[in-house]
Design an enzyme around this catalytic site. Structure first.
Site, PDB file in Angstrom:
ATOM      1  N   LYS A  17      30.744   4.553  24.643  1.00 47.92           N
ATOM      2  CA  LYS A  17      31.858   5.144  23.864  1.00 47.92           C
ATOM      3  C   LYS A  17      31.333   6.278  22.992  1.00 47.92           C
ATOM      4  CE  LYS A  17      36.204   4.468  21.899  1.00 47.92           C
ATOM      5  NZ  LYS A  17      36.521   3.674  20.746  1.00 47.92           N
TER       6      LYS A  17
ATOM      7  N   ASN B 184      35.004  14.761  20.314  1.00 46.23           N
ATOM      8  CA  ASN B 184      35.570  14.808  18.951  1.00 46.23           C
ATOM      9  C   ASN B 184      35.176  16.036  18.137  1.00 46.23           C
ATOM     10  OD1 ASN B 184      36.388  12.356  19.881  1.00 46.23           O
ATOM     11  ND2 ASN B 184      35.803  11.198  18.051  1.00 46.23           N
TER      12      ASN B 184
END
Ligand SMILES: NC(=O)c1ccc[n+]([C@@H]2O[C@H](COP(=O)([O-])OP(=O)(O)OC[C@H]3O[C@@H](n4cnc5c(N)ncnc54)[C@H](OP(=O)(O)O)[C@@H]3O)[C@@H](O)[C@H]2O)c1
Length: 297
Positions: free
Chosen positions: A180, A188
């Protein structure tokens, strides 16, 4: 048996709303009082959630069988510093932060506690302070961080399943956390720097130029950490996530737009720090880290 949810934000209230069906739930926030929220589920139904909330350092309810920690990564150690010394070491504490570094800091500070880490693709956001939107169903994958948590991981996963969250155990959980982390590290910071939703990233020249060397850096650092991760597969996975979540505004961009501090220290900052520890170069991670830091300053 009661559950405690530390960090009554979007994710915490979502989990609290479901766990309430299994027993009492108490929230731990920055201040005490009754917390009332409207939870909107994916099928459009609304639930009213009214739960007691206590501030840090207040006496814990008993008996407790699970503590869920849903603070942002940078707030986690502080949120637990008063709570964990007062908690029986046998109570499982599930850390649900994105990124890496905060979980290991808590495990180093409280090695005798029953600590687990989770990575979740459940999605929740708070369109208003008293409203939580369950934005997407996902999977919660959890595993032990400290030795005493190993035997309790299946029980915790089962409790989350009973509450309505698809959950499974994974050992070592670091492999999933890294998976992740790597995808977040490729999306991001770019969305915050380029001020765009996930789906627009693949068309951006800055993203196109840096994504290949970034994936190579991440794979090299992961391998040095004993985690198997291939650069080309990661690149493809990042593009797939951008397409699947095209309209999403990443949490980092949301935090930046709202003037809140971001979790960059625990994403590209963590990878750059690991690279230094292994004597590896990670200039793209470092540049993304510094770029987001500058945005915030
Ligand atoms: N939301 C999601 O869909 C999602 C999905 C996967 C992973 N995550 C991860 O889950 C974590 C939480 O995300 P979120 O979106 O739920 O964030 P959030 O809405 O900002 O919630 C964090 C909560 O923690 C509280 N808090 C901060 N310091 C505290 C302290 N010392 N004691 C007790 N509570 C404290 C905050 O209170 P204040 O409001 O007073 O600051 C806030 O209620 C993050 O690491 C995020 O990356 C979120």
């Amino acid at each position: 048996m009661d559950s405690l949810v530390v960090g009554p934000g979007a994710l915490g209230l979502l989990f609290a709303a479901r766990l309430r069906a299994l027993g009492n739930v108490t929230l731990v926030g920055r201040k005490s009082g009754l917390q009332q929220s409207q939870v909107q589920w994916q099928d459009g139904t609304l639930s009213t959630l009214v739960l007691p909330q206590q501030g840090p350092g207040e006496a814990l309810p008993e008996p407790l069988d699970l503590v869920l920690v849903t603070t942002k990564a940078g707030d986690t150690l502080q949120a637990l510093s008063l709570l964990l010394p007062a908690l029986p070491q046998s109570v499982p504490v599930l850390l649900m932060q994105n990124g890496m570094g905060s979980q290991q800091t808590v495990a180093r500070a409280f090695p005798g506690h029953c600590l687990l880490a989770a990575t979740t693709t459940e999605g929740a956001n708070r369109p208003a302070p008293d409203r939580v939107l369950h934005a997407g169903h996902g999977e919660t994958c959890l595993g032990p961080l400290t030795p005493s948590a190993a035997s309790l991981a299946p029980w915790v996963a089962q409790k989350l399943r009973q509450a309505g969250f698809y959950s499974r155990t994974s050992h070592p959980i670091e492999q999933d956390l890294w998976g992740k982390l790597a995808v977040n590290a490729g999306i991001n910071a770019f969305t915050a720097l380029l001020d765009c939703p996930n789906g627009v990233l693949p068309e951006q020249p800055d993203f196109q130029q840096r994504i290949t060397p970034l994936c190579r850096e991440i794979a090299a650092v992961a391998q040095a950490e004993g985690v198997s991760l291939q650069a080309e597969a990661l690149h493809q996975q990042i593009l797939t996530v951008c397409a699947r979540t095209a309209g999403n505004i990443s949490s980092m961009l949301q935090d930046h737009r709202a003037g809140r501090s971001t979790e960059i220290d625990y994403i590209n900052g963590y990878i750059a720090q690991c690279a230094r520890a292994h004597g590896l170069a990670a200039p793209v991670n470092q540049a993304l880290f510094e770029g987001v830091k500058q945005l915030h300053s």
